[in-house]
Write an enzyme that holds these catalytic residues in place. Structure first.
Site, PDB file in Angstrom:
ATOM      1  N   GLY A  77     -45.315 -51.579-130.779  1.00 28.89           N
ATOM      2  CA  GLY A  77     -44.947 -51.786-129.384  1.00 28.89           C
ATOM      3  C   GLY A  77     -46.001 -52.580-128.644  1.00 28.89           C
ATOM      4  CB  SER A  78     -46.615 -52.858-125.037  1.00 35.71           C
ATOM      5  OG  SER A  78     -46.841 -51.514-124.603  1.00 35.71           O
ATOM      6  CB  VAL A  79     -51.676 -54.330-125.719  1.00 36.54           C
ATOM      7  CG1 VAL A  79     -53.130 -53.927-125.529  1.00 36.54           C
ATOM      8  CG2 VAL A  79     -51.566 -55.459-126.737  1.00 36.54           C
TER       9      VAL A  79
ATOM     10  N   GLY B 167     -48.995 -49.478-124.070  1.00 37.91           N
ATOM     11  CA  GLY B 167     -48.462 -48.216-124.559  1.00 37.91           C
ATOM     12  C   GLY B 167     -49.162 -47.738-125.809  1.00 37.91           C
ATOM     13  N   GLY B 168     -49.409 -48.660-126.741  1.00 35.50           N
ATOM     14  CA  GLY B 168     -50.052 -48.292-127.986  1.00 35.50           C
ATOM     15  C   GLY B 168     -51.483 -47.836-127.780  1.00 35.50           C
TER      16      GLY B 168
ATOM     17  CD  GLU C  58     -46.450 -54.950-135.444  1.00 35.57           C
ATOM     18  OE1 GLU C  58     -45.795 -55.871-134.898  1.00 35.57           O
ATOM     19  OE2 GLU C  58     -46.081 -54.380-136.485  1.00 35.57           O
TER      20      GLU C  58
ATOM     21  CB  CYS D 271     -44.147 -58.357-133.827  1.00 38.70           C
ATOM     22  SG  CYS D 271     -43.623 -58.167-135.544  1.00 38.70           S
TER      23      CYS D 271
END
Length: 509
Positions: free
Chosen positions: A221-223, A225-226, A245, A282
């Site tokens: 997912g996103s930077v 959220g991750g 990721e 991605c």
């Protein structure tokens, strides 16, 4: 307090389709994780795990029309793309069943005692065990291959780990449908369906990574959220591995010789890769270093024509559409940035592809243009025009970690003539987990040698989420010393009753 409903939404219209589930409260997450933990012993038999994966693949194939219909209704990715993704998904399940059968993932190593060694060596026998319950956070852009029946789930089950998936809100109905298929597969091979479970909701995702019985997590997912989940995993009283990721720019460098030799081919190929899946891969090439001069001009001309011919598309949800439009506007407003084809709104629910250009010297000089070195999710790329190899080096030195890096070279350079290509390849290799020459990064083959990962922020670990070695994320080594043969696990007994590949005293058996 009433539970929040989970709705399936049509991205083509923005309208709710149906209520699928309710967001899970912390207590419900606890129950699901405890049930998964209780079911882990049933996954101990490797033959049963292999049967589970093959049965799941067969049942997903049988359910193909329903799965594709549900996924298309929620993602607008189209039946063609989703048919291919489902084939990839079932191939992953079967590939990991083969990994189980072959057995080398256990990494069995036996060192016999040697009193004459310095220091003396006792009998040592080492192999790998499953970690326990794995939390999987599904991706938005792959509702099958990186979601409930995705590679994280397949590899964790192959390792012997039960899985609890936090479903992505963009495709909840698809998630529930695929979960029901996996439950049927478990029942058919005699397993507790709790070996795979699904929960919904943001708070459920937070509770999941904090649960004391969760032993590891996989995220795509996103930077933002991750990183929040990664930090939560590290802040636990007992920290756990978090394989995330998070984001990737996937830079491309085009040599002067390559642009001079085949500018039109490169421009068209770049356009196809950027617009594939409406730019929602991605590994989309989001940043390109192309030369100034006639060759670079011809490349930009070809890119302009190809992107202009692409059709407007629907993004996975309207929040992503809003973020894409805002991101493009902010980037296009930077000093020195031009838009040969302006990306933007293609209609009320769609977006149109485009690209931005600027002199590479602006990126090498200061931090004003740093935004251009961050991923913009959707059908857009940035082409920075360089005038020297020194400018290439200066820009590459400022790039973050990536999943991929691509080098486009001429025929002569590919044959080893000159030093430019080799030097650039050396500069690109530290930036990414997969380095391509004369190809495009979109499309990640499921193969034993594949690596889908890269330096942070591409991923939070050095592991891969695609390919046979993805199983290694969910295992831990243990060594037995001077243990009588009768007390050893079957995998480590001297007679090798399971027929596993082994290394004896450092050498293949």
């Amino acid at each position: 307090m009433a539970a929040t409903p989970v709705w399936s939404v049509d991205p083509r219209t923005g309208k709710q389709r149906e209520q699928v589930a309710l967001e899970a409260a912390t207590g419900e997450v606890d129950q699901v994780v405890r049930a998964a933990h209780a079911a882990r012993a049933s996954l101990a038999d490797r033959r049963v795990r292999a049967a589970l994966l093959r049965t799941a693949a067969d049942l997903l194939d049988e359910a193909r029309p329903h799965v594709i219909e549900a996924a298309d209704a929620e993602t607008a990715l189209g039946p063609g793309r989703l048919t291919g993704e489902l084939a990839r998904t079932t191939a992953q399940f079967r590939a990991f069943a083969d990994v189980i059968d072959e057995g080398s993932f256990l990494d069995v190593r036996i060192d016999h005692p040697d009193a004459g060694a310095t220091p003396p060596r006792p009998d040592l026998r080492r192999y790998k065990l499953p970690l326990g319950v794995v939390a999987v956070y599904a991706a938005s852009n792959f509702p099958l291959a990186f979601s409930v029946p995705g590679g994280d789930t397949a590899s964790a089950l192959a390792a012997g780990c039960p899985v609890v998936v936090k479903a992505h809100p963009d495709h909840p109905a698809t998630s529930e449908l695929c979960a029901s298929v996996l439950h049927r597969a478990a029942e058919q091979v005699g397993l507790d369906p709790a070996v795979v479970s699904v929960v919904h909701g943001f708070e459920a995702g937070v509770a999941l990574v904090k649960h004391p019985l969760v032993a590891a997590a996989g995220f795509t997912g996103s930077v933002r959220g991750g990183r929040a989940l990664f930090d939560a995993a590290a802040a636990r009283p007992v920290p756990i591995p978090f394989h995330g990721e998070l984001g990737s720019l996937n830079p491309v460098v085009v040599t002067e010789a390559a642009a001079a030799e085949r500018a039109e081919e490169i421009g068209a190929g770049l356009a196809g890769s950027v617009t594939l899946g409406t730019g929602q891969f991605c590994v989309k090439p989001g940043f390109v270093l192309a030369p100034t001069g006639a060759g670079g001009d011809a490349l930009v001309k070809a890119l302009t024509a190809a992107v202009s011919d692409s059709e407007a598309g629907v993004l996975l949800d309207h929040r992503m559409r809003d973020n894409f439009l805002a991101g493009v506007r902010e980037r296009a407003a930077l000093t020195g940035v031009d838009a040969p084809v302006t990306p933007g709104a293609g209609g009320e629910h769609t977006v149109s592809a485009g690209f931005l250009t600027l002199p590479a010297a602006l990126l090498a000089a200061d931090g004003e243009h740093d935004l251009l070195l961050e991923e913009c999710f959707g059908p857009v790329t940035v082409v920075a025009r360089y005038g020297s190899t020194e400018e290439i080096t200066a820009v590459l030195s400022r790039l973050p970690g990536n999943l991929t890096a691509t080098l486009q070279v001429s025929t002569a350079e590919a044959a080893g003539e000159g030093t430019t290509a080799a030097a650039l390849l050396d500069e690109l290799t530290p930036l990414a987990g997969r380095v391509l020459v004369n190809g495009w990064p979109t499309g990640v083959a499921v193969a034993p040698a594949q690596h889908h990962g890269g330096p942070y922020p591409a991923t939070t670990s050095t592991s891969t989420s695609v390919g046979g070695t993805a199983i290694e994320r969910w295992l831990r080594p243990v060594a037995y010393q001077s243990t009588p043969d009768a007390l050893l696990p079957p995998e480590l007994r001297e007679a090798n009753p399971l027929g596993l590949p082994r290394r004896i005293n450092g050498l293949p058996e």
